[in-house]
Design an enzyme around this catalytic site. Structure first.
Site, mmCIF file in Angstrom:
data_model
loop_
_atom_site.group_PDB
_atom_site.id
_atom_site.type_symbol
_atom_site.label_atom_id
_atom_site.label_comp_id
_atom_site.label_asym_id
_atom_site.label_seq_id
_atom_site.Cartn_x
_atom_site.Cartn_y
_atom_site.Cartn_z
ATOM 1 N N CYS A 326 0.838 -1.191 0.000
ATOM 2 C CA CYS A 326 0.000 0.000 0.000
ATOM 3 C C CYS A 326 0.881 1.252 0.000
ATOM 4 C CB CYS A 326 -0.953 -0.035 1.197
ATOM 5 S SG CYS A 326 -2.177 1.306 1.224
ATOM 6 N N LEU A 327 0.745 2.107 1.003
ATOM 7 C CA LEU A 327 1.555 3.313 1.089
ATOM 8 C C LEU A 327 3.038 2.986 1.202
ATOM 9 C CD1 LEU A 327 1.702 6.355 1.299
ATOM 10 C CD2 LEU A 327 1.031 6.198 3.696
#
Length: 604
Positions: A326-327
């Site tokens: 994800c991030l």
């Protein structure tokens, strides 16, 4: 069994005392002049969005009348069908819950004609309300997103399953227990208010049933390095020989890393260790106001780049394989572009391969999160962060829970407050409630540069530590996994980012969503994944030529990454190299929860 009057009296007295205390404390916390949070200005412009919607609807009375007529016809059909059911005659339902809708699974919703009527009446109203809102023309894109999203929130909140007198399961429980379920539910409600220091924090699970390092995050290892922003964990090998190149896993700092290490049977970390990888994991700190000025480049320099140097000291290996979730994947991609552009031309060779899991790099289509991301909303958020120095974990958790409100909010309202049941101990929900804060400076940069301006995809659109970031310069082989039902990083949006690199990219599409699509161990034999040797610009063209495989993407990834992992060497023991062990995994950084009592005591 009838309730004991003495016990009921004692319960009500206790509830009355706690309620009085909570109300008094809440009133004391309110600003002078009686202005509470509820009375403050609409920070997201929701009211204005619905004013605009109303104006557009009223400007075309014929279309409104037509929508009302269609709904009236459905109600007439429902009335006729319900009358037939009341007299024992079979009838087809006018409308049925969507597949996967768990709100109406109790038998009485189908078998009792009164509750069936209530259910269908609600579904008809919800259906036509959604149609009317979706069909309004002339709204700008952001306003349309807001009214669609918050109309759904309103509709979900008014579901008959959320009210004691219109939920058959609650009615039965109330009759059978003499109302004790509602007494227990009120007690549960007060406990959640007390735990949230006056704000409602719904208990999703029994947090006392879990302890990090005991029954979640149990993989054996050591913390071998730490700085202000992260601890670096090295895990004990389970094989006599390991791949020469270590594996670094970088989770998002928006969540705790142990989503990848919940239990032995679904731990990606343990599975990777068992495949022969020397696994390192970044455990991000849960920041407070002292770290308010940490920015995105600090997370890069003190995160993956610091980890690279630490891993080299621990193992002697300069070149590694890296995984970003994800991030964490957005940061990993940024770090690779930074190293490629840096004056030290050997930097780009430090990462032999990269795996990006459900990662956004092109933020043009952020999905429903975009509802919360316009100039007005970000400005309001920045003001709140400036006061504290960070974004509170509960605010981010609420945002994500709203994306699946029926599953992550209202189901617990029914279970905890109406049925009066205790929250069920569930490790995934324990992790889900363990959100983290984010430093104000970093989070503001991330929201503006990535979501509002969407310049990370542009050559030199973002500068980190004085270096322009250009994804097209990245030649590192990449395994790019997305999930078909992902609401946080929609797969077609992530697919747009996969085409930005100049090196070989293998795009893989898994089943399920942002979590289950990633944490899908082979032993579960669930879902599927799709592969395609080509990477056309159109995602639909990619799916048309893709091959579907049953089960987990993990085994496919292992075949892919083994080509970049090097030969086998003797297994490495954490703390036996140049980096000595600091403490046992999972470390101390991960153990600070935002909802811990200590935080309230410190006033953070």
């Amino acid at each position: 069994m009838q309730p004991d009057p003495a016990e009921m009296s004692k319960s009500f007295a206790d509830i009355a005392q706690r309620s009085s205390k909570l109300v008094a404390e809440f009133m004391q916390r309110q600003p002078s002049g009686g202005r509470s949070q509820l009375g403050m200005a609409d920070k997201m412009g929701i009211a204005q969005a619905f004013f605009d919607l109303t104006a557009k609807v009223m400007s075309d009375p014929f279309k409104l009348a037509e929508a009302q007529m269609r709904m009236w016809q459905d109600y007439m059909s429902l009335w006729q069908g319900s009358m037939m059911s009341m007299f024992g005659q079979p009838g087809n339902p006018v409308i049925a819950p969507a597949k996967g809708d768990k709100r109406f699974k109790h038998d009485d919703w189908q078998e009792n004609f009164v509750f069936d009527y209530i259910k269908q009446s609600y579904l008809i109203a919800a259906h036509h309300m959604n149609l009317l809102v979706a069909d309004v023309k002339g709204l700008d894109e952001q306003t349309a997103k807001k009214v669609n999203f918050f109309t759904r929130q309103y509709i979900d909140a008014l579901s008959p399953s959320n009210f004691a007198m219109t939920n058959p399961e609650v009615v039965r429980a109330t009759v059978e227990s003499g109302g004790q379920n509602l007494v227990r539910g009120l007690s549960n409600l007060l406990e959640d208010l007390e735990r949230g220091d006056g704000q409602l924090r719904i208990s999703m699970t029994d947090t006392e049933a879990f302890e990090l390092g005991k029954n979640v995050a149990t993989s054996k290892g050591k913390v071998v390095y730490q700085n202000d922003l992260m601890q670096l964990l090295q895990y004990e090998p389970s094989t006599k020989q390991v791949y020469k190149k270590p594996l670094l896993i970088m989770p998002p700092w928006i969540n705790k890393f142990y989503i990848l290490d919940l239990r032995d049977k679904n731990s990606f970390i343990k599975w990777a260790v068992d495949q022969g990888h020397t696994v390192f994991v970044i455990s991000w700190v849960n920041p407070d106001a002292r770290l308010r000025d940490k920015n995105f480049e600090n997370y890069m320099l003190e995160g993956p780049l610091a980890a690279l140097d630490a891993i080299e000291k621990a193992t002697g290996e300069r070149e590694i394989n890296a995984v970003g979730y994800c991030l964490g994947g957005t940061l990993l991609a940024s770090a690779m572009a930074y190293m490629q552009a840096d004056d030290d031309k050997t930097n780009d060779k430090r990462i032999a391969s990269a795996t990006l899991l459900t990662t956004l790099i092109d933020f043009e289509e952020p999905g429903e999160l975009g509802v919360f991301l316009d100039e007005q909303s970000v400005e309001s958020l920045e003001k709140r962060m400036a006061e504290r120095g960070y974004l509170h974990g509960s605010e981010m958790a609420t945002t994500f829970n709203l994306l699946r409100a029926n599953d992550l909010i209202w189901s617990f309202v029914v279970n905890n407050y109406l049925l009066g049941k205790d929250a069920f101990p569930f490790d995934l929900l324990f992790w889900n409630s363990d959100s983290t804060r984010m430093p104000a400076t970093m989070h503001s940069f991330y929201l503006r540069k990535m979501y509002l301006e969407n310049v990370l995809k542009e050559p030199n659109g973002v500068s980190l530590n004085g270096v322009g970031i250009d994804m097209s310069k990245v030649k590192t082989p990449i395994y790019f996994l997305s999930a078909m039902e992902d609401h946080i990083a929609p797969w077609k949006a992530t697919y747009a980012g996969a085409g930005l690199f100049s090196g070989p990219v293998k795009f893989v599409l898994g089943g399920s969503g942002h979590i289950a699509g990633v944490v899908n161990p082979p032993v579960s034999e669930k879902y599927f994944y799709m592969t395609n040797s080509e990477l056309p610009s159109d995602p639909e063209q990619w799916t048309a030529g893709a091959e579907q495989h049953p089960g987990s993407w993990w085994t496919d990834w292992q075949k892919w990454i083994s080509k970049f992992a090097g030969e086998k060497v003797a297994a490495r023991i954490p703390g036996k190299g140049k980096l000595k062990a600091i403490e046992d995994a999972p470390g101390s950084y991960v153990k600070l929860r935002f909802d811990a009592k200590a935080e309230n005591n410190k006033g953070l």
